[in-house]
Scaffold this motif. Structure first.
Motif, PDB file in Angstrom:
ATOM      1  N   SER A  17       6.060  -0.167   3.386  1.00 14.67           N
ATOM      2  CA  SER A  17       4.705  -0.670   3.612  1.00 14.67           C
ATOM      3  C   SER A  17       4.054  -1.063   2.302  1.00 14.67           C
ATOM      4  O   SER A  17       4.380  -0.521   1.237  1.00 14.67           O
ATOM      5  N   LEU A  18       3.138  -1.994   2.414  1.00 14.00           N
ATOM      6  CA  LEU A  18       2.273  -2.384   1.306  1.00 14.00           C
ATOM      7  C   LEU A  18       0.906  -2.718   1.877  1.00 14.00           C
ATOM      8  O   LEU A  18       0.805  -3.144   3.043  1.00 14.00           O
ATOM      9  N   VAL A  48      -0.625 -16.211   8.221  1.00 14.67           N
ATOM     10  CA  VAL A  48      -0.225 -14.833   8.498  1.00 14.67           C
ATOM     11  C   VAL A  48      -1.258 -14.148   9.395  1.00 14.67           C
ATOM     12  O   VAL A  48      -0.922 -13.646  10.461  1.00 14.67           O
ATOM     13  N   ALA A  49      -2.513 -14.116   8.954  1.00 16.50           N
ATOM     14  CA  ALA A  49      -3.542 -13.403   9.713  1.00 16.50           C
ATOM     15  C   ALA A  49      -4.910 -13.919   9.301  1.00 16.50           C
ATOM     16  O   ALA A  49      -5.090 -14.432   8.194  1.00 16.50           O
ATOM     17  N   ARG A  66       3.017  -5.450  13.275  1.00 18.27           N
ATOM     18  CA  ARG A  66       3.434  -4.873  11.988  1.00 18.27           C
ATOM     19  C   ARG A  66       2.333  -4.970  10.935  1.00 18.27           C
ATOM     20  O   ARG A  66       2.202  -4.081  10.094  1.00 18.27           O
ATOM     21  N   PHE A  67       1.568  -6.053  10.963  1.00 17.81           N
ATOM     22  CA  PHE A  67       0.520  -6.290   9.966  1.00 17.81           C
ATOM     23  C   PHE A  67      -0.850  -6.111  10.615  1.00 17.81           C
ATOM     24  O   PHE A  67      -1.041  -6.449  11.792  1.00 17.81           O
ATOM     25  N   LEU A  80      -4.800  -6.512   3.941  1.00 19.50           N
ATOM     26  CA  LEU A  80      -3.683  -6.787   4.834  1.00 19.50           C
ATOM     27  C   LEU A  80      -2.717  -5.616   4.721  1.00 19.50           C
ATOM     28  O   LEU A  80      -2.027  -5.477   3.714  1.00 19.50           O
ATOM     29  N   GLN A  81      -2.721  -4.765   5.736  1.00 13.90           N
ATOM     30  CA  GLN A  81      -1.798  -3.650   5.791  1.00 13.90           C
ATOM     31  C   GLN A  81      -0.493  -4.151   6.394  1.00 13.90           C
ATOM     32  O   GLN A  81      -0.485  -4.652   7.520  1.00 13.90           O
TER      33      GLN A  81
END
Length: 115
Positions: A17-18, A48-49, A66-67, A80-81
Motif C-alpha cells: 500500500s501507499l 484514476v479517481a 483497491r484505491f 489517494l489511498q
C-alpha cells in the motif's frame, strides 16, 4: 492560479500500500473537483479517481475496490489511498484541480510496484 504538490510515491512490493497526497495552494476558492491521473512509460495519461466539491467520487474500473480518494478541507489536501498494488499500477501519478474553465496539474510523484 492553483499550485499543486504531490507526495507519497515510492517503491513498494506487489500487494502493498501507499498513500499519495496532493496539497493545493493559491487561489483554491471554488475548485470544482480534484483528481488523480497516472502515466506509465510509453502510455497516455489515464484517469484514476476524482472527488467533486460536494464529495461525490468516481474511479477507473482498474482501481475500483483497491484505491480510495478522500480530502481534508482543513489542509486543502486530497489523498489517494492505494491498496493491493499491482505491478501494472507502476506510473507517474499526477494530481489535478478543475476550476472551470481551467485545469491545473501538479508535477507528479512516481509509484513503482515490484513483482
Amino acid at each position: 492560479q492553483v499550485h499543486l504538490v504531490e507526495s507519497g510515491g515510492g517503491l513498494v512490493q506487489a500487494g502493498g500500500s501507499l498513500r499519495l497526497s496532493c496539497a493545493a495552494s493559491g487561489n483554491i476558492f471554488s475548485i470544482n473537483s480534484m483528481g488523480w491521473y497516472r502515466q506509465a512509460p510509453g502510455k497516455e495519461r489515464e484517469f484514476v479517481a476524482r472527488i467533486e466539491w460536494y464529495g461525490s467520487t468516481n474511479y477507473a474500473d482498474s482501481v475500483k475496490g483497491r484505491f480510495t480518494i478522500s480530502r481534508d478541507n482543513t489542509k486543502n489536501t486530497v489523498y489517494l489511498q492505494m491498496n493491493s498494488l499491482k505491478p501494472e499500477d507502476t506510473a507517474m501519478y499526477f494530481c489535478n484541480a478543475r476550476k472551470y474553465p481551467t485545469t491545473f496539474w501538479g508535477q507528479g510523484t512516481q509509484v513503482t510496484v515490484s513483482s
